[in-house]
Design a protein around this motif. Structure first.
Motif: not given
Length: 384
Positions: A230-232, A234-236, A238-239, A242, A354, A356-357
């Motif tokens: 959750h800190q890094q 998944l967001e990495t 997904i970005s 995208q 949105s 992926h939320t």
């Protein structure tokens, strides 16, 4: 997604003060590359100013003459070599090889230039010996280079100086021997100091890697932990998906009836099943691309970049079949285990930004659908 190494770095070759495996050494050098560039630039600028500044002593000792002009030319040539090195660092900032080449060129130019200056001012070898000792220390300590390169360059420069002193210095044998001994000891102490510094940097790097792995990985299975997800992580991913309009798939996995395994075989038996399942997932996923996360208890999450729904379903089926096909050895017993899988996928080239939320929630819903329909099966859903 690049995976941090879950193991401590292997040993260090003491004689060359580098990691024994080239991949670990390259990772270390890349980690310190920006710092190395900064140190190298500062050293080159300072050495350039010192070389040019000592042109004043040439004028004081020799006055204005053709010899002074020649000395000035040598000093300017060394300064130009140093400035050329700085330009090379700016031109290829990400190249480890270029950095080492610039450091070696600076040492060679500095050593050769000083020997030429010494030959042109041969009346002052006692004073030159002090300067030579300082240059040796600069080679070992202040120019960030491989010790395998710095040591031979410093030794050859020392040998060249001693030969010049013997041929041009008009020194008594005891004076020549004293200078040679002093410079030999300077090389020895310079090497020892540089070796300690290089070893200290690598031990510190190893400790940092161990601490990093402890903070981002589950100690039992070696998988990433939920905090890092959750800190890094998944967001990495997904970005990245995208940005490049790629597919991204996640698989939620859960061992079936795991409480019964713990009740029958104890927690050590349960741990053996968790470790076996983790190794299986790591073996069947792409090293350095896919990520395996211990989501909680007996739940795991797979993150699969550049993978569509069909690819995620195929991997989930392979994992399901591989786990159920072979019992897990535990002492003199065998433990049979199965797992259920929920797959969720997004194609960012076709869906809203949105979508992926609720990606993990969708995979979790598919997991419970698999469990409610009998367990040991795969359910999937395309998002967006």
């Amino acid at each position: 997604m690049s995976l941090p190494d879950s193991k401590p770095s292997p040993g260090i070759a003491a004689w060359r003060c580098e990691f024994q495996h080239s991949a670990d050494e390259q990772a270390f050098l890349r980690h310190h590359l920006a710092t190395t560039h900064g140190q190298l630039r500062v050293t080159l600028v300072i050495c350039t100013l010192v070389y040019l500044g000592f042109n004043i002593t040439d004028i004081v000792w020799l006055g204005y003459s053709s010899q002074t002009a020649l000395l000035a030319g040598v000093r300017v040539a060394v300064a130009i070599a140093a400035m050329g090195g700085i330009l090379m660092l700016r031109r290829w900032p990400d190249s480890i090889g270029t950095t080492q080449l610039v450091a070696s060129m600076a040492e060679l130019a500095g050593g050769a230039g000083f020997l030429l200056i010494t030959a042109l001012r041969s009346e002052e070898f006692a004073l030159h010996a002090i300067s030579m000792a300082i240059i040796i220390i600069v080679f070992y300590i202040y120019i960030p280079n491989r010790l395998l390169y710095s040591a031979p360059i410093a030794a050859l420069s020392t040998l060249g100086f001693v030969l010049l002193a013997a041929g041009l210095g008009n020194l008594r044998p005891v004076e020549l021997g004293t200078i040679a001994t002093m410079l030999a000891l300077t090389n020895l102490f310079g090497y020892v100091a540089a070796a300690r510094y290089q070893l200290l940097l690598r031990h510190e790097y190893t400790a940092q890697n161990v601490l990093k792995n402890l903070s981002v990985r589950d100690p039992l299975t070696g998988c990433y932990n939920r905090r890092y997800l959750h800190q890094q992580l998944l967001e990495t991913e997904i970005s990245r998906a995208q940005r490049y309009q790629l597919s991204l798939t996640v698989i939620m996995c859960d061992l079936d009836h795991f409480k019964l395994v713990n009740d029958r075989y104890g927690h050590h038996g349960g741990d053996a099943v968790l470790q076996h399942f983790a190794r299986l997932m790591q073996a069947l996923t792409r090293d350095g691309i896919d990520s395996v996360v211990r989501y909680g208890g007996e739940e795991f999450l797979l993150i699969l970049p550049e993978t569509d729904l069909a690819g995620g379903e195929l991997l989930a089926q392979r994992l399901r079949l591989a786990l159920s096909a072979q019992p897990i050895a535990y002492g003199d017993q065998e433990i049979s285990a199965t797992a259920s899988f929920g797959v969720a996928s997004i194609n960012f080239a076709q869906c809203s930004s949105s979508a992926h939320t609720n990606m993990i929630t969708a995979a979790d819903d598919m997991l419970y659908a698999a469990k409610n329909s009998g367990r040991n099966r795969v359910c999937s859903r395309q998002l967006g």
